[in-house]
Write a protein that holds these residues in place. Structure first.
Motif, PDB file in Angstrom:
ATOM      1  N   ALA A  18       0.830  -1.208   0.000  1.00 40.42           N
ATOM      2  CA  ALA A  18       0.000   0.000   0.000  1.00 40.42           C
ATOM      3  C   ALA A  18       0.863   1.256   0.000  1.00 40.42           C
ATOM      4  N   LEU A  19       1.949   1.253   0.782  1.00 37.23           N
ATOM      5  CA  LEU A  19       2.823   2.422   0.825  1.00 37.23           C
ATOM      6  C   LEU A  19       3.591   2.609  -0.483  1.00 37.23           C
ATOM      7  N   SER A  20       3.937   1.524  -1.155  1.00 36.97           N
ATOM      8  CA  SER A  20       4.649   1.664  -2.425  1.00 36.97           C
ATOM      9  C   SER A  20       3.757   2.298  -3.490  1.00 36.97           C
ATOM     10  N   GLY A  21       2.454   2.147  -3.365  1.00 30.23           N
ATOM     11  CA  GLY A  21       1.524   2.787  -4.289  1.00 30.23           C
ATOM     12  C   GLY A  21       1.464   4.289  -4.086  1.00 30.23           C
ATOM     13  N   CYS A  22       1.916   4.796  -2.936  1.00 32.31           N
ATOM     14  CA  CYS A  22       1.911   6.227  -2.644  1.00 32.31           C
ATOM     15  C   CYS A  22       3.258   6.868  -2.921  1.00 32.31           C
ATOM     16  N   ALA A  23       4.198   6.108  -3.448  1.00 35.22           N
ATOM     17  CA  ALA A  23       5.529   6.640  -3.720  1.00 35.22           C
ATOM     18  C   ALA A  23       5.468   7.650  -4.860  1.00 35.22           C
ATOM     19  N   SER A  24       6.400   8.578  -4.825  1.00 31.50           N
ATOM     20  CA  SER A  24       6.469   9.595  -5.859  1.00 31.50           C
ATOM     21  C   SER A  24       6.956   8.980  -7.169  1.00 31.50           C
ATOM     22  N   ILE A  25       6.383   9.428  -8.274  1.00 25.81           N
ATOM     23  CA  ILE A  25       6.746   8.951  -9.605  1.00 25.81           C
ATOM     24  C   ILE A  25       7.595  10.026 -10.262  1.00 25.81           C
ATOM     25  N   ARG A  26       8.805   9.667 -10.695  1.00 30.00           N
ATOM     26  CA  ARG A  26       9.700  10.614 -11.371  1.00 30.00           C
ATOM     27  C   ARG A  26       9.562  10.411 -12.872  1.00 30.00           C
ATOM     28  N   GLU A  27       9.352  11.510 -13.590  1.00 26.50           N
ATOM     29  CA  GLU A  27       9.154  11.451 -15.039  1.00 26.50           C
ATOM     30  C   GLU A  27      10.120  12.411 -15.728  1.00 26.50           C
ATOM     31  N   PRO A  28      11.250  11.898 -16.248  1.00 28.48           N
ATOM     32  CA  PRO A  28      12.147  12.786 -16.996  1.00 28.48           C
ATOM     33  C   PRO A  28      11.590  13.059 -18.389  1.00 28.48           C
ATOM     34  N   SER A  29      11.841  14.248 -18.908  1.00 21.33           N
ATOM     35  CA  SER A  29      11.396  14.576 -20.263  1.00 21.33           C
ATOM     36  C   SER A  29      12.370  15.568 -20.878  1.00 21.33           C
ATOM     37  N   GLY A  30      12.422  15.570 -22.193  1.00 23.65           N
ATOM     38  CA  GLY A  30      13.277  16.504 -22.904  1.00 23.65           C
ATOM     39  C   GLY A  30      14.670  15.970 -23.105  1.00 23.65           C
TER      40      GLY A  30
END
Length: 152
Positions: A18-30
């Motif tokens: 459940a806590l891993s589902g609340c982890a921040s998602i990092r999205e690099p772009s460019g």
């Protein structure tokens, strides 16, 4: 193993999932920044061809004024169901002279990022507002005959 230990491990495992589902998602772009390559572009030495060979094609080019290529890189982070926010941002601006030689390079970061929030549901414009019926029937009688009118 006894039943209480299995139940305890199951609860701890479910909590971890459940806590891993609340982890921040990092999205690099460019543009993917490589500090060594960025430092290798030298004013007075490099030209457009060598910059393309070193850094690749720019993210975008200036349309007005002096010729400038921009390499933009961003990393945004978000939690599930939340609007993403920029965590890291960099822009490398490479300026060229008329002959295509590098004049200067400038790098800026997240300190130059501006967050805009629109004011209301509509953008104010000049002119008068028209109703749906005026839009629908407004051009009746305004259309000219073929061969008659401006530019003929």
């Amino acid at each position: 193993m006894n039943r209480s230990k299995i139940l305890g491990l199951a609860i701890v495992g479910a909590g971890a999932i459940a806590l891993s589902g609340c982890a921040s998602i990092r999205e690099p772009s460019g543009y993917i920044v490589d500090a060594t390559l960025l430092q290798s572009v030298q004013p007075g030495i490099d030209n457009e061809q060598s910059v393309v060979g070193t850094l690749g094609r720019p993210t975008f080019e200036s349309q007005y004024g002096e010729k400038t290529w921009y390499y933009v890189s961003s990393t945004s982070g978000r939690k599930p169901f939340v609007r993403p926010r920029i965590q890291q941002h960099s822009v490398l601006a490479v300026k060229f002279d008329q002959a295509g030689n590098v004049v200067s390079t400038e790098q800026s970061g997240i300190d130059k990022v501006v967050y805009l929030s629109p004011d209301g549901d509509a953008t104010p414009t000049l002119g008068r507002e028209r109703t749906f019926l005026e839009d629908l029937f407004g051009n009746i009688g305004a259309v000219t005959q073929p061969g008659v009118g401006p530019g003929q």
